[in-house]
Write a protein that holds these residues in place. Structure first.
Motif, PDB file in Angstrom:
ATOM      1  N   GLY A 107       6.005   4.504 -13.434  1.00  0.00           N
ATOM      2  CA  GLY A 107       6.303   5.262 -12.234  1.00  0.00           C
ATOM      3  C   GLY A 107       6.061   6.750 -12.314  1.00  0.00           C
ATOM      4  N   LEU A 165       7.263   7.035  -8.687  1.00  0.00           N
ATOM      5  CA  LEU A 165       7.488   5.765  -7.996  1.00  0.00           C
ATOM      6  C   LEU A 165       8.869   5.750  -7.346  1.00  0.00           C
ATOM      7  N   GLN A 184       8.706   7.673  -4.157  1.00  0.00           N
ATOM      8  CA  GLN A 184       8.059   6.949  -3.066  1.00  0.00           C
ATOM      9  C   GLN A 184       8.975   5.871  -2.494  1.00  0.00           C
ATOM     10  N   TYR A 185       9.743   5.207  -3.357  1.00  0.00           N
ATOM     11  CA  TYR A 185      10.692   4.205  -2.867  1.00  0.00           C
ATOM     12  C   TYR A 185      11.713   4.839  -1.925  1.00  0.00           C
ATOM     13  N   HIS A 224       5.012  -2.868  -8.069  1.00  0.00           N
ATOM     14  CA  HIS A 224       4.914  -2.224  -9.380  1.00  0.00           C
ATOM     15  C   HIS A 224       5.490  -3.120 -10.459  1.00  0.00           C
TER      16      HIS A 224
END
Length: 817
Positions: free
Chosen positions: A82, A284, A287-288, A388
């Motif tokens: 991530g 990551l 972005q989540y 992912h």
């Protein structure tokens, strides 16, 4: 720096403008069927928000600098899950001409042969090589081999020299750590079967990304460019800050996020600072959270309550948001596990059928709370796959990942994915008469062994000759370590031996050779089943095979002096080897493939030991002529503490699990001492002194109804006993008239324990360590005795074996009254 891929109009494809000013050039040729091998990366742009890619200028500069100063080679971008490796790779792909491959894009992207075909198809189209390599618009049979991509690369490099002399030809490959293994005999030492660094043509470079830890042994010589993306780097935090600033206040802001912040009266600066603190440099995670806010699943005011760390975020998401729903056990958990287990995207309808639940309920779950964690295709019907690998990893935790405060959620997820693998195994086994099954589905032939292995059902399937002949060999062989029965192991041994004859004699029925080799290897069930499928009018009922199956593990460049076997928490068994080339090499004995090469010693490595720490990882200890003892995490290849204190070469290691206490590590050295260490902390314990010459051997003596003792022996002709819990010296055993070279511990039927010592005086001596009394002196060797081994036999007394310079092995039945 200007990269080159294709002379002018050759290989021109379609231009795609993604969310702003970034233009993507999708390289394709004029062919059709070859172009089908190119994985579509269009949707990856949205997932990674390439249009707003920010920063990483220092890493891009390092990549350019490496390419500018080298003739050819790899640059490797590594970092934890991530951290933004894929975004960096995508930025390079979509701003520079290059061939590319992303292991996360599309079904089969992790399969080495498909990855190589993808790269080859791009090169063929870009450099007008179809006439040379694919005149009929199809891949030749040899395209499955790794060396075929090398041929295409060399041809492309020659074209480059004609049209763009001096420009580097670059391949960008994202996710080496997620690649599946190549079949036996096709491995190049590089994931996906990519060319080895020293076989790249001049002017050809590969820019690759990988998570920290996975094996990249071909790059350990230091000749390649290694760059690590660290979440804690100030530059990474600054890049994330700049990205959010551009997202909220830049020339092309995210209007939805801006509106939501305004509604909650939150300034962009305050939101950015709080989110950066919680995401701790993991892109990551960022972005989540943004996806959650956009979808209305999380308020911007809730950002401050987020946990630190991606895995903790996943666990909180499941425990506090998904698992509290009454649909969790019946619908959500099995659907999530199926997505994690599947190696390709699936529709909502397919997932509902597999989970035996309502399709509309599944679709609502996929498009609702789970949406941010999935890659979703745009065409109808939509397909879903896990976005992912880090979320998929949650279902198969290693010991170092176990969260003792998760309330059993980790175990629940692991059980769920095993159930999913069993469901998929049932689903993909063709229906109907086993003798007439149609094994035609590509996914089944590639991935059914994977699902069956994790479901614990591979032992049964490998008894079916049609399954063996339909599925890809590498898919079966790389899971052989998961076999649990002698019949399953024998069947795969027969299958591996039969493959050579099946390929050598294509005119024969493959089932005939399965039948022959199954008889030879005593795989009785497979032999009987194969006999029913062979067209031969007669079959054999017994056969004897006098050959030897073995694997040659060749990577060391000098003498190998030490071996150790490691059982890892994830179920794998590794073999460690070390020697004069200063390295410790790890191997997967099931496949014969090397895994991380552990480098750091500056002299010969003479000893290895395996430490299974209570509530901790399995560690590997190594010691050698550089006076150090080094600790390693073999699951990741990462070094631990270096234990220093010896002033001469270290000859031996021993692991002491103390009752109701810590596990200690003992090391013996030419400096006449034995040192004790706490491997959990790397701290030094007592130094045991008393020997007057080199200490060569160590042994652990668990006494019945007594303490565990440590025995040491060496060039002063003595064997010494110690209490490792206190560091106090015990008995000194004398009698040898030469150097003592080896020790061994023998359990007796009456519960006592004997100590055996071997010496340069040509003898083996037995001792009672509880009293120090000598037992028989075993004579028969005519030269130095250098090695001892204990042979426990069922329903018989334990035997002792000795060997030495006289080239003989003597086996003794010790009698100590």
């Amino acid at each position: 720096m200007t990269w080159s891929l294709g002379p002018g109009a050759i290989g021109a494809g379609r231009d795609l403008t993604i969310g702003g000013p970034v233009t993507i050039r999708v390289v394709q040729g004029s062919f059709d069927r070859l172009a089908d091998a190119i994985f579509d990366v269009e949707e990856l742009a949205d997932q990674l928000d390439v249009a707003r890619f920010q920063g990483r200028t220092d890493f891009i500069g390092k990549i350019d600098q490496y390419i500018a100063t080298h003739d050819r080679g790899y640059t490797l971008i590594r970092g934890e899950a991530g951290v933004g490796k894929s975004a960096l790779a995508a930025h390079l792909v979509w701003t520079r001409p290059c061939a590319y491959h992303f292991t996360r894009v599309g079904a089969g992207a992790r399969i080495p042969v498909e990855a190589r075909k993808n790269l080859a198809a791009q090169l063929i189209g870009a450099w007008d090589l179809a006439g040379q390599f694919a005149p009929d618009d199809t891949f030749p049979i040899g395209a499955a081999r790794p060396d075929w991509l090398g041929k295409v690369l060399r041809a492309a490099a020659r074209q480059r020299d004609t049209f763009s002399p001096g420009a580097p030809l670059v391949l960008v490959v994202d996710g080496l750590d997620e690649a599946e293994p190549d079949p036996p005999g096709m491995d190049t030492g590089v994931p996906l079967g990519l060319p080895a660094p020293d076989s790249l043509p001049p002017g050809v470079f590969v820019v690759a990304t990988s998570r920290l830890g996975p094996p990249l042994d071909r790059f350990q010589d230091g000749s390649q460019g290694w760059f690590t993306l660290n979440v804690d780097d100030a530059s990474n935090r600054q890049d994330m800050h700049d990205y959010l600033t551009r997202l909220l206040t830049g020339p092309h802001p995210d209007s939805q996020l801006v509106r939501l912040l305004d509604e909650q009266q939150i300034t962009s600066a305050a939101f950015t600072a709080t989110l950066l603190d919680r995401c701790a440099g993991v892109w990551l995670y960022l972005q989540y959270v943004l996806a959650d806010i956009r979808a209305g699943r999380r308020s911007p005011t809730d950002v401050a309550s987020l946990p630190v760390g991606l895995r903790t975020y996943y666990m909180q998401q499941i425990r506090e948001r998904w698992a509290v729903d009454h649909h969790w056990k019946r619908l959500r958990r099995p659907t999530l596990a199926l997505i994690a287990a599947l190696q390709r995207p699936a529709t909502a309808t397919e997932l509902a059928e597999l989970a035996c639940v309502d399709r509309d309920d599944v679709a609502a779950w996929l498009e609702g709370d789970l949406r941010a964690f999935l890659d979703v295709t745009r065409p109808w019907p939509r397909t879903y796959t896990m976005r992912h690998q880090s979320l998929r990893d949650l279902f198969t935790p290693t010991r170092t990942q176990v969260d003792h405060d998760d309330g059993g959620l980790g175990d629940e997820l692991h059980y769920a994915i095993l159930t999913a693998h069993s469901t998929l195994t049932d689903h993909f086994i063709p229906a109907g008469d086993p003798a007439r099954r149609a094994w035609t589905d590509d996914y089944t032939r590639t991935h059914l062994p994977h699902h069956a292995a994790y479901a614990g059902r591979l032992d049964d399937l490998v008894q079916d000759p049609e399954f063996l002949l339909a599925c890809q060999p590498d898919g079966i062989l790389r899971h052989r370590h998961r076999l649990t029965t002698p019949a399953g192991t024998a069947a795969v041994d027969a299958y591996e031996q039969a493959l050579d004859d099946i390929n050598r004699y294509p005119e024969d029925a493959p089932t005939w050779w399965l039948h022959i080799w199954a008889r030879k290897t005593r795989a009785t069930t497979l032999a009987d089943n194969a006999a029913h499928h062979t067209p031969r009018p007669w079959t054999i009922h017994t056969a004897m095979w006098t050959g030897t199956t073995h694997r040659t593990l060749a990577l060391h460049t000098s003498t190998v002096l030490a071996l150790a076997v490691l059982s890892l928490p994830d179920g794998r068994t590794l073999l460690a080897s070390a020697g004069n080339d200063h390295t410790v090499q790890l191997w997967d004995p099931a496949t014969g493939q090397p895994v991380p090469c552990l480098t750091g010693h500056t002299g010969t490595v003479t000893a290895l030991a395996v430490l299974s720490l209570p509530d901790g990882p399995t560690l590997l200890a190594s010691a050698g002529n550089d006076h150090t003892v080094r600790l390693w995490n073999p699951a990741t290849g990462q070094p631990g503490p270096t234990l220093t204190g010896h002033t001469a070469p270290v000859n031996a290691l021993a692991v002491l699990p103390l009752p109701d206490g810590p596990t200690l590590l003992a090391s013996a050295s030419d400096d006449h001492t034995v040192r004790l260490w706490d491997p959990a902390t790397g701290q030094a314990g007592p130094t045991l002194t008393g020997h007057t010459d080199w200490v060569r051997a160590l042994a652990i003596l668990p006494l019945p109804d007594g303490p565990t003792l440590l025995a040491s022996a060496g060039n002063d002709h003595t064997v010494r006993l110690w209490d490792p819990a206190t560091g106090q010296a015990g008995l000194t055993l004398t009698g040898h008239t030469g150097w003592v070279t080896a020790l061994a511990v023998l359990p007796l039927p009456d519960g006592r324990t004997l100590l055996a010592s071997a010496s340069a005086d040509h003898t083996v001596r037995l001792w009672d360590p509880a009293t120090g009394q000598p037992g028989p002196t075993l004579t028969g060797h005519t030269d130095w005795v250098r090695a001892l081994a204990v042979l426990p036999l069922p329903d018989r007394p334990t035997l002792l074996a000795s060997a030495g310079n006289d080239r003989t092995i003597l086996v003794w039945a010790p009698d100590f009254e």
